[in-house]
Design an enzyme around this catalytic site. Structure first.
Site, PDB file in Angstrom:
ATOM      1  N   CYS A 284       4.719  13.145  -7.772  1.00  0.00           N
ATOM      2  CA  CYS A 284       3.840  14.097  -8.451  1.00  0.00           C
ATOM      3  C   CYS A 284       2.516  13.424  -8.794  1.00  0.00           C
ATOM      4  O   CYS A 284       2.491  12.285  -9.264  1.00  0.00           O
ATOM      5  CB  CYS A 284       4.496  14.605  -9.728  1.00  0.00           C
TER       6      CYS A 284
ATOM      7  N   HIS B 141       0.819  -1.222   0.000  1.00  0.00           N
ATOM      8  CA  HIS B 141       0.000   0.000   0.000  1.00  0.00           C
ATOM      9  C   HIS B 141       0.849   1.267   0.000  1.00  0.00           C
ATOM     10  O   HIS B 141       0.380   2.340   0.377  1.00  0.00           O
ATOM     11  CB  HIS B 141      -0.961  -0.007   1.198  1.00  0.00           C
TER      12      HIS B 141
HETATM   13  N1  APR Z   1      -1.355  -6.568  17.812  1.00  0.00           N
HETATM   14  C1  APR Z   1      -1.904  -7.323  16.822  1.00  0.00           C
HETATM   15  N2  APR Z   1      -3.074  -6.999  16.203  1.00  0.00           N
HETATM   16  C2  APR Z   1      -3.704  -5.887  16.619  1.00  0.00           C
HETATM   17  C3  APR Z   1      -3.197  -5.057  17.660  1.00  0.00           C
HETATM   18  C4  APR Z   1      -1.965  -5.443  18.262  1.00  0.00           C
HETATM   19  N3  APR Z   1      -1.402  -4.737  19.225  1.00  0.00           N
HETATM   20  N4  APR Z   1      -4.054  -4.013  17.847  1.00  0.00           N
HETATM   21  C5  APR Z   1      -5.069  -4.193  16.941  1.00  0.00           C
HETATM   22  N5  APR Z   1      -4.860  -5.319  16.212  1.00  0.00           N
HETATM   23  C6  APR Z   1      -5.660  -5.862  15.115  1.00  0.00           C
HETATM   24  C7  APR Z   1      -7.136  -5.526  15.168  1.00  0.00           C
HETATM   25  O1  APR Z   1      -7.851  -6.446  15.949  1.00  0.00           O
HETATM   26  C8  APR Z   1      -7.529  -5.580  13.694  1.00  0.00           C
HETATM   27  O2  APR Z   1      -7.939  -6.886  13.330  1.00  0.00           O
HETATM   28  O3  APR Z   1      -5.178  -5.294  13.923  1.00  0.00           O
HETATM   29  C9  APR Z   1      -6.216  -5.250  12.956  1.00  0.00           C
HETATM   30  C10 APR Z   1      -6.176  -3.885  12.290  1.00  0.00           C
HETATM   31  O4  APR Z   1      -7.123  -3.896  11.263  1.00  0.00           O
HETATM   32  P1  APR Z   1      -7.341  -2.610  10.334  1.00  0.00           P
HETATM   33  O5  APR Z   1      -7.416  -1.409  11.185  1.00  0.00           O
HETATM   34  O6  APR Z   1      -8.472  -2.933   9.446  1.00  0.00           O
HETATM   35  O7  APR Z   1      -5.978  -2.507   9.529  1.00  0.00           O
HETATM   36  P2  APR Z   1      -5.492  -3.334   8.241  1.00  0.00           P
HETATM   37  O8  APR Z   1      -6.016  -4.731   8.244  1.00  0.00           O
HETATM   38  O9  APR Z   1      -4.028  -3.185   8.157  1.00  0.00           O
HETATM   39  O10 APR Z   1      -6.179  -2.480   7.066  1.00  0.00           O
HETATM   40  C11 APR Z   1      -5.910  -2.824   5.743  1.00  0.00           C
HETATM   41  O11 APR Z   1      -7.078  -0.895   4.966  1.00  0.00           O
HETATM   42  O12 APR Z   1      -7.558   1.263   5.419  1.00  0.00           O
HETATM   43  C12 APR Z   1      -6.856   0.451   4.570  1.00  0.00           C
HETATM   44  O13 APR Z   1      -4.880   0.870   3.357  1.00  0.00           O
HETATM   45  C13 APR Z   1      -5.360   0.705   4.651  1.00  0.00           C
HETATM   46  O14 APR Z   1      -3.544  -0.892   4.758  1.00  0.00           O
HETATM   47  C14 APR Z   1      -4.813  -0.583   5.259  1.00  0.00           C
HETATM   48  C15 APR Z   1      -5.861  -1.600   4.876  1.00  0.00           C
END
Ligand code: APR
Length: 263
Positions: A129, A121
């Site tokens: 740009c 990502h």
């Molecule tokens: N350790 C491990 N997991 C954790 C922790 C922690 N300390 N804290 C939170 N989590 C978990 C949550 O339970 C959740 O399942 O991490 C996950 C985060 O999920 P999202 O916020 O949805 O993030 P992500 O999966 O990386 O999102 C994917 O979405 O918004 C777009 O481009 C953005 O790369 C991102 C993509």
């Protein structure tokens, strides 16, 4: 955490030679970098992604979008890798064929000892740009030795491209945009050839990135998940380690290699 799950995950890691470590925002949560979907704290709980993380949003209000990403970048500059990042580096140091694939746009894997993660990502540190895609330099914050800058907050006009003069945009993948093809190809190739996939801190809701663990599972590689809560990946996992990455990953490294320095 002790118990059979950790012992089994440790056994799988110790037996692996070509593991993939696939990470999401939860990997950096303990470094103080907000996730996207966690209740209350998640960015998308507080901000509308359609207003901030789409090409249309940038066209509509470049200063709002640029300012928001600069605030996030300043937040990352103030953050430090956590023990989870260092444990991932310890795995790669022990098993040099380890491929680290991240959805994160922070640079905490690199600062935690993983020189070249596959970035699905993009990065907060690779602006370009918005018209000619020419790489752009970041506003000169402060030299690395000094304290990171005060977090910026609010709209900020993006710099102009040194080549064509168009607005510079953050080097991240926005909703509705294709992933960088070289990174996606490298991720699919690594997942297709791995003998273990460790998925850490992702809700596995955003595609096509969320396909990566499924590719590994479909080809018979065991999948181990680290996440405090269940996700759609639970069913394909050989082991679900329910806890924070900063605790689970060092414990996993010690379970696999009792003599290891978990970083
Ligand atoms: N350790 C491990 N997991 C954790 C922790 C922690 N300390 N804290 C939170 N989590 C978990 C949550 O339970 C959740 O399942 O991490 C996950 C985060 O999920 P999202 O916020 O949805 O993030 P992500 O999966 O990386 O999102 C994917 O979405 O918004 C777009 O481009 C953005 O790369 C991102 C993509």
């Amino acid at each position: 955490m002790t118990g059979p799950e950790l012992a089994e995950a440790g056994r799988l890691l110790a037996a692996a030679r070509r593991p993939v470590v696939f990470t999401g925002a939860g990997m950096s949560a303990e470094s103080g970098v907000p996730t996207f979907r966690d209740a209350q704290t998640g960015l998308w709980q507080r901000y509308d992604p359609q207003e901030l993380a789409t090409p249309a949003a940038f066209r509509a209000d470049p200063a709002l979008v640029w300012g928001w990403y600069e605030a996030r970048r300043h937040g990352v500059l103030r953050a430090r890798p956590n023990p989870g990042h260092r444990a991932v580096a310890a795995i790669q140091a022990r098993l040099p064929e380890t491929v680290v694939i991240t959805q994160n746009v922070d640079d905490l894997h690199e600062r935690g000892g993983v020189p070249a993660p596959v970035r699905l990502h993009g990065s907060l540190f690779a602006p370009r740009c918005s018209a000619c895609a020419r790489p752009a330099s970041l506003p000169s914050d402060l030299p690395p030795s000094a304290d990171p800058p005060e977090p910026h907050d609010g709209p900020l006009d993006p710099p102009a491209c040194g080549g064509c003069g168009a607005p510079v945009r953050p080097g991240v993948v926005w909703f509705g945009e294709a992933l960088p093809s070289a990174a996606l190809d490298a991720a699919v190739e690594a997942a297709s050839g791995c003998d273990l996939l460790l998925t850490v801190g992702t809700s596995a809701l955003v595609h096509p990135a969320a396909e990566i663990p499924l590719v590994a599972a479909r080809l018979g590689a065991p999948v181990v998940q680290v996440n405090p809560v269940p996700t759609p990946l639970d069913a394909i996992c050989a082991v679900n380690l329910r806890g924070p990455a900063g605790e689970m990953l060092p414990a996993l490294v010690r379970a696999a290699w009792p003599d290891a320095d978990a970083g």
